[in-house]
Design a protein around this motif. Structure first.
Motif, PDB file in Angstrom:
ATOM      1  N   GLU A   1      -7.686 -31.631  17.864  1.00 38.49           N
ATOM      2  CA  GLU A   1      -8.841 -31.127  18.618  1.00 38.49           C
ATOM      3  C   GLU A   1      -9.990 -32.128  18.553  1.00 38.49           C
ATOM      4  O   GLU A   1     -10.589 -32.345  17.502  1.00 38.49           O
ATOM      5  CB  GLU A   1      -9.287 -29.779  18.053  1.00 38.49           C
TER       6      GLU A   1
ATOM      7  N   ARG B   1     -12.938 -31.844  19.639  1.00 38.01           N
ATOM      8  CA  ARG B   1     -14.222 -31.222  19.291  1.00 38.01           C
ATOM      9  C   ARG B   1     -14.388 -31.099  17.777  1.00 38.01           C
ATOM     10  O   ARG B   1     -15.520 -31.095  17.269  1.00 38.01           O
ATOM     11  CB  ARG B   1     -14.364 -29.855  19.958  1.00 38.01           C
TER      12      ARG B   1
ATOM     13  N   GLU C   1     -15.588 -34.533  16.815  1.00 36.77           N
ATOM     14  CA  GLU C   1     -16.982 -34.735  17.240  1.00 36.77           C
ATOM     15  C   GLU C   1     -17.946 -33.974  16.354  1.00 36.77           C
ATOM     16  O   GLU C   1     -18.975 -34.508  15.921  1.00 36.77           O
ATOM     17  CB  GLU C   1     -17.152 -34.318  18.698  1.00 36.77           C
ATOM     18  N   SER C   2     -17.629 -32.718  16.052  1.00 38.85           N
ATOM     19  CA  SER C   2     -18.546 -31.910  15.253  1.00 38.85           C
ATOM     20  C   SER C   2     -18.645 -32.411  13.816  1.00 38.85           C
ATOM     21  O   SER C   2     -19.670 -32.225  13.155  1.00 38.85           O
ATOM     22  CB  SER C   2     -18.110 -30.440  15.262  1.00 38.85           C
TER      23      SER C   2
END
Length: 301
Positions: free
Chosen positions: A229, A231, A234-235
């Motif tokens: 994933e 994201r 990124e997080s």
């Protein structure tokens, strides 16, 4: 890999003096020595050998092609092949990995390139062309990829509760699934490939990257592949950047947006001249091209 090509006058060397032949498994060591002596002596013969006979190598048509004067190698173009599943179809990709021709034989360089590109059913990448190879590739039908890159500082960060960033092989193996697990198995022994996994709330992101050198300093992380994933990556980028800095001594990341899918926040500067990467294909679009199974995962320079 930095390489240049000059189609300069080749003196008295004639076409009949020089032959072209595939690089076979039996030729691998001699070709590796040729690259060490003539392309980049800072890369050891054993490191070049890993490029010519990679750890994920299987049934390949050749290891590239070589120019021969009698039994002497005077030029070589190494290729790394892989069979990839793209959009539900199996596609053979040939990565043009290392190119060197002795100066007095450079007028014969096209004779080395043509048999590579004439192979049917193979789509080609060239991920580290330099000098006038870029212009030559363009004439041969290659297109450039969008390699917009931001140089981002890797800064220390407080641990984020519930987020694990790890480069431990057992942790990575237990986390990865499907294609990501296959990519890791194929590249865990690739000398230039480095791996980490981010786990959070039952999800994971997988980052395969390399150490890169700029101005003589090997202080840069260059992402080559993102799985899981995005994201999650990124997080958790603050913790990833901190891990790259503190665990691996890498104070900056060369963040190519087409690889990461995002530009990390924080202190950064967009490069005005990012490294050129190219491909030639009748089947694949730019979005289908990645940097796996290539010299970027196999050779540190």
């Amino acid at each position: 890999m930095s390489r240049t090509l000059s189609l300069a006058y080749a003196g008295e060397v004639t076409e009949s003096d020089v032959t072209v032949a595939p690089i076979t498994a039996a030729d691998a060591l001699a070709t590796a020595r040729f690259f060490n002596e003539n392309l980049n002596p800072k890369v050891s013969t054993s490191a070049w050998l890993c490029l010519i006979d990679p750890p994920f190598s299987s049934d390949v048509p050749n290891r590239g092609f070589q120019l021969m004067q009698g039994r002497r190698i005077v030029g070589a173009y190494a290729a790394v092949y892989s069979v990839r599943e793209i959009a539900g179809a199996k596609v053979t990709v040939g990565n043009l990995a290392a190119f060197c021709v002795l100066e007095e034989f450079r007028a014969h360089s096209l004779r080395l390139i043509r048999p590579l590109l004439r192979q049917k059913g193979i789509e080609f990448t060239d991920l580290s062309p330099s000098g006038n190879v870029v212009a030559l590739n363009t004439r041969l039908g290659f297109s450039t990829l969008d390699t917009a890159t931001t140089l981002v500082a890797n800064l220390p960060a407080l641990h984020r509760r519930g987020t694990l960033v790890s480069c431990d092989p057992m942790t990575i193996e237990s986390a990865l699934r499907g294609t990501d697990a296959a990519v890791y198995r194929d590249h865990r022994n690739a000398p230039a490939a480095r791996h980490l996994v981010v786990q959070r709330n039952g999800e994971y992101a997988y980052l395969l990257y390399r150490k890169d050198r700029r101005k003589g300093l090997q202080l840069f992380a260059t992402p080559l592949y993102v799985g899981g994933e995005r994201r999650v990556l990124e997080s958790a980028w603050g913790n990833v950047a901190s891990h790259l800095l503190l665990a691996h001594g890498l104070p900056a990341t060369l963040a190519e947006r087409r690889v990461l899918g995002f530009t990390p926040r924080g202190l950064g500067k967009q490069l005005t001249q990012p490294r050129v990467k190219m491909f030639r294909s009748t089947l694949l679009d730019a979005d289908d091209i990645d940097y796996l199974y290539s010299e970027l995962t196999l050779v540190s320079w």
